[in-house]
Design an enzyme around this catalytic site. Structure first.
Site, short mmCIF file in Angstrom:
data_model
loop_
_atom_site.label_atom_id
_atom_site.label_comp_id
_atom_site.label_asym_id
_atom_site.label_seq_id
_atom_site.Cartn_x
_atom_site.Cartn_y
_atom_site.Cartn_z
N HIS A 1 -5.75 24.75 -17.74
CA HIS A 1 -5.42 26.15 -17.44
C HIS A 1 -5.62 27.03 -18.68
O HIS A 1 -6.26 28.08 -18.61
CB HIS A 1 -3.98 26.21 -16.94
CG HIS A 1 -3.42 27.57 -16.67
ND1 HIS A 1 -3.19 28.05 -15.40
CD2 HIS A 1 -3.00 28.57 -17.52
CE1 HIS A 1 -2.68 29.27 -15.47
NE2 HIS A 1 -2.55 29.61 -16.74
N GLU A 2 -5.07 26.62 -19.81
CA GLU A 2 -5.17 27.46 -21.01
C GLU A 2 -6.61 27.55 -21.52
O GLU A 2 -7.05 28.61 -21.96
CB GLU A 2 -4.22 26.96 -22.12
CG GLU A 2 -2.73 26.99 -21.76
CD GLU A 2 -2.20 28.34 -21.26
OE1 GLU A 2 -2.79 29.39 -21.58
OE2 GLU A 2 -1.20 28.33 -20.50
N HIS B 1 -8.33 30.18 -19.53
CA HIS B 1 -8.17 31.56 -20.02
C HIS B 1 -9.20 31.85 -21.11
O HIS B 1 -9.87 32.87 -21.09
CB HIS B 1 -6.77 31.77 -20.59
CG HIS B 1 -5.70 31.96 -19.55
ND1 HIS B 1 -5.84 32.81 -18.48
CD2 HIS B 1 -4.44 31.42 -19.45
CE1 HIS B 1 -4.73 32.79 -17.75
NE2 HIS B 1 -3.87 31.96 -18.30
N HIS C 1 -5.41 35.02 -14.17
CA HIS C 1 -4.66 34.26 -13.16
C HIS C 1 -5.18 34.59 -11.76
O HIS C 1 -5.55 35.73 -11.48
CB HIS C 1 -3.16 34.58 -13.26
CG HIS C 1 -2.53 33.98 -14.46
ND1 HIS C 1 -1.72 34.68 -15.32
CD2 HIS C 1 -2.59 32.72 -14.95
CE1 HIS C 1 -1.33 33.88 -16.29
NE2 HIS C 1 -1.83 32.69 -16.09
N TYR D 1 -0.27 30.70 -10.06
CA TYR D 1 1.12 30.34 -10.32
C TYR D 1 1.71 29.67 -9.08
O TYR D 1 1.29 29.93 -7.95
CB TYR D 1 1.96 31.60 -10.58
CG TYR D 1 2.00 32.08 -12.01
CD1 TYR D 1 1.20 31.54 -13.00
CD2 TYR D 1 2.89 33.11 -12.36
CE1 TYR D 1 1.26 32.01 -14.30
CE2 TYR D 1 2.96 33.58 -13.66
CZ TYR D 1 2.14 33.04 -14.63
OH TYR D 1 2.21 33.51 -15.90
ZN ZN Z 1 -1.90 31.37 -17.63
#
Ligand code: ZN
Length: 494
Positions: A195-196, A199, A205, A255
């Site tokens: 996930h990071e 980014h 997101h 999320y």
């Molecule tokens: Zn995030």
């Protein structure tokens, strides 16, 4: 038994606790003056955004606001832009790399570690990098911690947060762009570093896409006021619309329903309640996550490569092997027409096309489901794909059968970490609702016992990845204390 990591946490960290603001600024390569300027702009922008959403902003809430924008660290330019955009009061997911080509990384992306991670952390981050490399044409190159690097690069730091910038942030070449992955916290599941890194590659997101209101309801009042900005819709100009892929509940960038919420209330509610547990997975990239990254970074990789391979069901040519297709979950075998090969002992077979021809029920189940209690259990790595097909014009109906249903569960999260997924929508590329954990009984579908396919096809997927556990001095995926029976699903013509 000790778990590999302690507990799941939200993907954000604020400058509080034992980390001083100066420590934190230093780790992110920020100067105090710039930080303060950005913070003031971000606050102003957030107040405007919240007011545009019809929310009142108290003085107290304003004071509590932090520098994060859409759940990521903004640059000074982004903070300014945010104010400009929202002055005019208007309201996908990949950063607009066409508008900001410098945000795109040249290959390979050079990276190093700051040296503060444990061996286990590094193993997990390396696995996340391998995962990105196997799913996309993006390439990384590791250099030693003390190596001098003249190009812009990524530095994995082990501070007290899981955080990253969005896209490549243009600074001086010697400036390392940081991805902060708190030791043991942010390395528990492969999906956290994935996930990071996402980014940094350019992903926002998923649940802030400009079209998100068609798919989820965001209950702002359930979110701690200081985190509300992480739930505000992105302005369209921040996103590359040409690269539209459908809204994906199963994105690693989505999320979970309770992320950053008050009292574990559902801050994000899927419009179709069946998708509650599909949101928030941190197992790895979804088909569409990888597709979007490949569109942005690898679009021409297979152009002109012969023989031309046609891909079905939304699949596309694999930039890592142009003779094959990258297929939506559950499908495979070079053209995505058949179910992907699977492992494990699911029954009646782990991977096959099953023709549904009658109204007499037949069933499929996980390894050992039918054995007497105490003996049956599926294993780590069991993965099964069943492609149910009926004649054109017919529909398929399924129900969970048997007396029990249980899969491994991370009770801190409403998302599934091991699951049965039923793709019942007409578009079989879309992720389906997931069922997991141990409800004590057998799951229902929005209160009903059965679920009917929208077309004459349905894909059922079982996925059993356990987290890594540390037992004495070795690591294992086997979870001796967990006894998971799995499920039994029966199907027939509707
Ligand atoms: Zn995030």
């Amino acid at each position: 038994m000790i778990r590999f990591s302690f507990r799941r946490q939200g993907s954000l960290w604020r400058p509080t606790g034992d980390d001083t603001r100066e420590d934190w600024l230093g780790r992110h390569g920020l100067k105090k003056g710039i930080y303060e300027e950005s913070l003031a702009l971000v606050k102003r922008c957030k107040v405007m955004m919240l007011r545009n959403e019809g929310l009142t902003v108290t003085r107290e809430a304003e004071e509590q606001m932090d520098i994060f924008l859409y759940g990521t660290l903004p640059t000074l330019g982004e903070a300014k832009e945010c104010v400009e955009l929202h002055k005019r009061r208007h309201k996908r997911k990949l950063i607009n790399l066409k508008a900001w080509p410098t945000r795109k990384w040249p290959m390979p992306i050079i990276y190093k570690y700051d040296g503060a991670h444990t061996t286990e952390d590094v193993l997990m981050i390396e696995a996340a990098i391998k995962h990105w490399e196997s799913e996309t044409c993006i390439r990384f190159k590791r250099v030693a911690t003390n190596a001098t690097v003249t190009e812009q690069h990524i530095l994995f730091t082990a501070g007290s947060t899981c955080s990253s910038f969005v896209g490549r942030v243009k600074k001086s070449n010697a400036f390392p762009q940081q991805i902060n992955l708190m030791s043991e916290y942010c390395t528990q599941w492969l999906g956290f570093p994935v996930h990071e890194i996402g980014h940094a590659i350019g992903f926002w997101h998923e649940h802030v896409r400009p079209d998100r209101d068609d798919y989820v309801t965001v209950n702002m009042s359930y979110v701690y006021p200081r985190f509300r900005n992480n739930f505000l819709k992105l302005n369209k100009t921040l996103v590359d619309i040409d690269m539209s892929v459908p809204y994906d509940y199963g994105s690693v960038m989505h999320y979970a329903a309770t992320e950053l919420s008050i009292g574990r209330l559902h801050a994000i509610e899927p419009k179709n309640p069946l998708y509650l547990k599909t949101m928030g997975q941190r197992v790895g990239l979804s088909f569409f996550d990888a597709k979007l990254a490949n569109l942005a970074y690898c679009k021409d990789k297979c152009a002109g490569v012969k023989p031309h391979v046609r891909c079905y069901r939304g699949g596309y040519r694999d930039p890592n092997n142009c003779r094959k297709c990258k297929c939506p979950e559950g499908f495979g075998r070079s053209q995505c027409r058949r179910p992907a090969r699977a492992n494990g002992g699911c029954r009646p077979t782990s991977s096959s096309i099953i023709y549904v021809r009658s109204r007499t029920e037949k069933c499929l189940w996980t390894r050992n489901y039918n054995q007497a209690d105490g003996k049956g259990a599926y294993r780590h790595g069991d993965k099964c794909n069943w492609f149910l097909k009926a004649r054109a014009g017919k529909k398929i109906v399924v129900r969970f059968a048997g007396r029990r249903f249980s899969t491994y569960c991370d009770y801190d999260s409403p998302s599934c970490f091991q699951w049965v997924e039923i793709k019942y929508k007409k578009d079989l590329a879309l992720r389906g609702p997931r069922f997991c954990c141990n409800p004590g009984d057998i799951p229902k579908f929005n209160g009903k016992n059965t679920l009917t396919s929208e077309s004459n096809k349905m894909m059922v997927i079982f996925n059993a990845e356990y987290p890594i556990f540390k037992i004495n001095n070795y690591y294992t995926h086997d979870v001796p204390v967990h006894y998971m029976k799995g499920f039994k699903l029966c199907y027939k013509l509707a």
